[in-house]
Design an enzyme around this catalytic site. Structure first.
Site, PDB file in Angstrom:
ATOM      1  N   CYS A   1     -10.970   2.717   1.285  1.00 33.75           N
ATOM      2  CA  CYS A   1      -9.532   2.976   1.372  1.00 33.75           C
ATOM      3  C   CYS A   1      -9.054   2.245   2.622  1.00 33.75           C
ATOM      4  O   CYS A   1      -9.694   2.347   3.678  1.00 33.75           O
ATOM      5  CB  CYS A   1      -9.295   4.476   1.504  1.00 33.75           C
ATOM      6  N   THR A   2      -7.952   1.520   2.506  1.00 33.09           N
ATOM      7  CA  THR A   2      -7.510   0.690   3.632  1.00 33.09           C
ATOM      8  C   THR A   2      -7.034   1.509   4.834  1.00 33.09           C
ATOM      9  O   THR A   2      -6.862   0.963   5.919  1.00 33.09           O
ATOM     10  CB  THR A   2      -6.392  -0.271   3.191  1.00 33.09           C
ATOM     11  N   HIS A   3      -6.812   2.807   4.620  1.00 37.32           N
ATOM     12  CA  HIS A   3      -6.475   3.661   5.773  1.00 37.32           C
ATOM     13  C   HIS A   3      -7.681   3.867   6.701  1.00 37.32           C
ATOM     14  O   HIS A   3      -7.518   4.109   7.889  1.00 37.32           O
ATOM     15  CB  HIS A   3      -6.003   5.038   5.315  1.00 37.32           C
TER      16      HIS A   3
ATOM     17  N   THR B   1      -7.075   2.293  -3.958  1.00 39.89           N
ATOM     18  CA  THR B   1      -6.781   3.145  -5.116  1.00 39.89           C
ATOM     19  C   THR B   1      -6.152   2.327  -6.247  1.00 39.89           C
ATOM     20  O   THR B   1      -6.562   2.437  -7.411  1.00 39.89           O
ATOM     21  CB  THR B   1      -5.832   4.290  -4.689  1.00 39.89           C
TER      22      THR B   1
ATOM     23  N   TYR C   1      -1.513   8.065  -2.513  1.00 38.12           N
ATOM     24  CA  TYR C   1      -1.814   7.482  -3.826  1.00 38.12           C
ATOM     25  C   TYR C   1      -3.136   8.022  -4.388  1.00 38.12           C
ATOM     26  O   TYR C   1      -3.339   8.058  -5.588  1.00 38.12           O
ATOM     27  CB  TYR C   1      -1.946   5.956  -3.703  1.00 38.12           C
TER      28      TYR C   1
ATOM     29  N   ASP D   1       0.884  -1.174   0.000  1.00 39.57           N
ATOM     30  CA  ASP D   1       0.000   0.000   0.000  1.00 39.57           C
ATOM     31  C   ASP D   1       0.919   1.221   0.000  1.00 39.57           C
ATOM     32  O   ASP D   1       2.147   1.093   0.026  1.00 39.57           O
ATOM     33  CB  ASP D   1      -0.894  -0.017   1.256  1.00 39.57           C
TER      34      ASP D   1
HETATM   35  N1  DGL Z   1      -4.703   3.060   1.487  1.00 39.25           N
HETATM   36  C1  DGL Z   1      -4.779   3.347   0.084  1.00 39.25           C
HETATM   37  C2  DGL Z   1      -6.151   3.086  -0.457  1.00 39.25           C
HETATM   38  O1  DGL Z   1      -6.738   2.125  -0.010  1.00 39.25           O
HETATM   39  C3  DGL Z   1      -4.052   4.565  -0.402  1.00 39.25           C
HETATM   40  C4  DGL Z   1      -4.451   5.870   0.178  1.00 39.25           C
HETATM   41  C5  DGL Z   1      -3.577   7.002  -0.300  1.00 39.25           C
HETATM   42  O2  DGL Z   1      -2.343   6.858  -0.275  1.00 39.25           O
HETATM   43  O3  DGL Z   1      -4.154   8.016  -0.719  1.00 39.25           O
HETATM   44  O4  DGL Z   1      -6.661   3.742  -1.323  1.00 39.25           O
END
Ligand code: DGL
Length: 242
Positions: free
Chosen positions: A175-177, A72, A39, A7
């Site tokens: 989003c995994t965050h 993403t 990302y 990621d």
């Molecule tokens: N964690 C990522 C996602 O799931 C990327 C987030 C990012 O870097 O903007 O989209």
């Protein structure tokens, strides 16, 4: 098995924590591309370039499979790249959509700008007859990765106020965050946030092997190390810079 996971940063670490929890007997090799964060605001070409470098790095580490722990990359380039590397590569969107079939009606999909604008996640959910409200939340990742964590409630209000009185039965962190702010999201809307880590981990057909963990980042500072220790729950953890 040796499993590569990647990621842009801490989001994939949240997924990694759940992979270790639900599929503990494996060797995990993680790469977080912190130098290129976020990302969610990059072009498709940039995303392809980052993913290519990381997948080749993980292949050099002799992984048996790669999990793209990033909404993403999963929404924008997964279909194009998945068969290009001679190794099984898994995204996060297909397992989530398959899991949700017949389990919910009206969902709120929250994700990065690039994920929402691609429409891929939304249309795969709609194929399962789910009604989808979707919302870009571009400030969440910089806040989760940064130092001003107290700003999170201000942005939750800004992005979610319009969804207060809708009949939403589930929030999907696209989003995994975002699982890292599940409690704050749940408190604000009084709606459950889907446990995507569990879904991703349980969708994988993985054979048990020996345990192992290596974590690489393209940029490391003290706060990143503290955050990784807190999320994984291991104060001895070491990060390697690549
Ligand atoms: N964690 C990522 C996602 O799931 C990327 C987030 C990012 O870097 O903007 O989209």
């Amino acid at each position: 098995m040796r499993i590569g996971v990647f990621d842009s940063g801490l989001g994939g670490i949240a997924t990694l924590k759940d992979l270790i929890k639900y599929k503990p007997n494996n060797e995990y090799i993680y790469f977080g591309d912190t130098i290129n964060l976020p990302y969610g605001e990059k072009t498709k070409e940039e995303l392809k370039d980052y993913a290519d470098k990381i997948i080749n790095f993980l292949k050099e580490k002799e992984v048996d499979m790669i999990i793209i722990a990033c909404g993403t990359i999963s929404s924008n380039i997964y279909e194009e790249i998945k068969d290009s590397y001679g190794i099984p590569i898994y995204d996060i969107i297909n397992p989530i959509c398959n899991y949700l079939e017949n389990k919910c009606h009206d969902v709120l999909l929250l994700a990065t700008s690039m994920t929402i604008r691609s429409k891929v996640f939304k249309s795969k959910l709609e194929e399962k007859n789910i009604k989808v409200y979707d919302k870009e939340c571009p400030m969440f990742v910089p806040i989760i990765e940064g130092k001003n964590k107290e700003d999170i409630n201000k942005y939750i209000e800004e992005y979610l106020i319009d969804y207060k009185n809708r009949n939403i039965d589930l929030i999907i962190p696209g989003c995994t965050h975002y699982p890292l702010i599940s409690k704050e999201l749940e408190n604000y809307l009084n709606v459950k946030v889907l446990d995507i880590g569990y879904i991703i981990a349980s969708s994988l057909d993985i054979k048990d092997s020996k345990k192992g963990l290596e974590i690489y980042f393209s940029k490391i500072d003290d706060s990143l190390l503290e955050n990784v220790k807190r999320i994984i729950g291991d104060t001895e953890i070491k990060l390697k810079k690549l």
